[in-house]
Structure formats: structure tokens, C-alpha cells
Design a protein around this motif. Structure first.
Motif, PDB file in Angstrom:
ATOM      1  N   ASP A 233       5.441   0.427   6.101  1.00  0.00           N
ATOM      2  CA  ASP A 233       5.799  -1.024   5.762  1.00  0.00           C
ATOM      3  C   ASP A 233       5.820  -1.261   4.323  1.00  0.00           C
ATOM      4  N   GLN A 234       6.044  -2.514   3.978  1.00  0.00           N
ATOM      5  CA  GLN A 234       5.933  -2.866   2.728  1.00  0.00           C
ATOM      6  C   GLN A 234       4.897  -2.929   1.936  1.00  0.00           C
ATOM      7  N   ASP A 235       3.756  -3.349   2.758  1.00  0.00           N
ATOM      8  CA  ASP A 235       2.225  -3.107   2.024  1.00  0.00           C
ATOM      9  C   ASP A 235       1.948  -1.561   1.504  1.00  0.00           C
TER      10      ASP A 235
ATOM     11  N   LEU B 175       4.345   0.772   0.891  1.00  0.00           N
ATOM     12  CA  LEU B 175       5.092   1.025  -0.087  1.00  0.00           C
ATOM     13  C   LEU B 175       4.717   0.624  -1.403  1.00  0.00           C
ATOM     14  N   GLU B 176       4.104  -0.567  -1.508  1.00  0.00           N
ATOM     15  CA  GLU B 176       3.612  -1.146  -2.637  1.00  0.00           C
ATOM     16  C   GLU B 176       2.137  -0.464  -3.064  1.00  0.00           C
TER      17      GLU B 176
END
Length: 115
Positions: free
Chosen positions: A67-69, A71-72
Motif C-alpha cells: 500500500d502507499q504507506d 511504499l513511502e
């Protein structure tokens, strides 16, 4: 996401080779070696824990969608590693920038103009 403040150690670093670039490259290799060693230990630990609990770690990794978290978080970790890797080059660039003066700039322009 906030950017961490970049810091540089004061003073000269010890030099082991006649060419400063060799010292920088050796430092970069040591940082990379440390990173690879830590990663190998973490992978080994994950595999052992998974196997001890009867988990198919490899199969789960192949199906993983981040998810985006996540990936960051990965990108922040990657940037921190690159910061450690290029620390000496950044430090020297900062020192060179700090030592620049308008007189030095004018001298270089004069030297170029004279050929």
C-alpha cells in the motif's frame, strides 16, 4: 513527510590513500557492505521464523502488494541509505561551497579570460 536535517561532522577525515576519491569509494563500499550484511541477517531471521511457524514465506512474498504507506516507508529507508552512502561527497561539496568567495570567483573568471 518531513525531510530530515542534513548534518556533517566537523574536521578532517583520516586519509588512507593518495587519491581522495579512493578514500571516498572505500567509505561507500563499507557503507554498502554494512547495508548488505544487515539485510542478509534480516532475511535469514525472517526465513527461520517463518519456517519454524510453518509459513510459506516465499509464496507470500510473491503475492505481496504494497500500500502507499509501505511504499513511502521503503522510499524513506532508501533515501536514508543513499544519504549514508554519499555522505562524504555531500560533506566535501558543502565544504567547497562554504569556502567559495567572490574574490575566488573573480580570480577564476580572470584565469579563464586570459586563457
Amino acid at each position: 513527510m518531513t525531510q530530515p536535517m542534513q548534518r556533517s561532522a566537523r574536521g578532517k577525515r583520516p586519509a588512507f590513500y593518495e587519491t581522495p576519491a579512493l578514500d571516498q569509494m572505500m567509505s561507500m563500499i563499507m557503507v554498502l557492505s554494512s547495508e548488505v550484511s544487515v539485510l542478509a541477517d534480516q532475511i535469514d531471521g525472517m526465513q527461520r521464523v517463518a519456517a519454524a511457524n510453518g509459513l510459506d514465506l516465499k509464496g507470500g512474498m510473491e503475492k505481496l502488494v504494497l500500500d502507499q504507506d509501505a511504499l513511502e516507508e521503503r522510499e524513506a529507508r532508501r533515501q536514508a541509505m543513499l544519504g549514508r552512502l554519499f555522505y562524504l561527497m555531500r560533506k566535501e561539496a558543502d565544504e567547497a561551497t562554504a569556502s567559495e568567495t567572490s574574490e575566488g570567483y573573480a580570480k577564476v573568471i580572470d584565469e579563464i579570460a586570459q586563457g
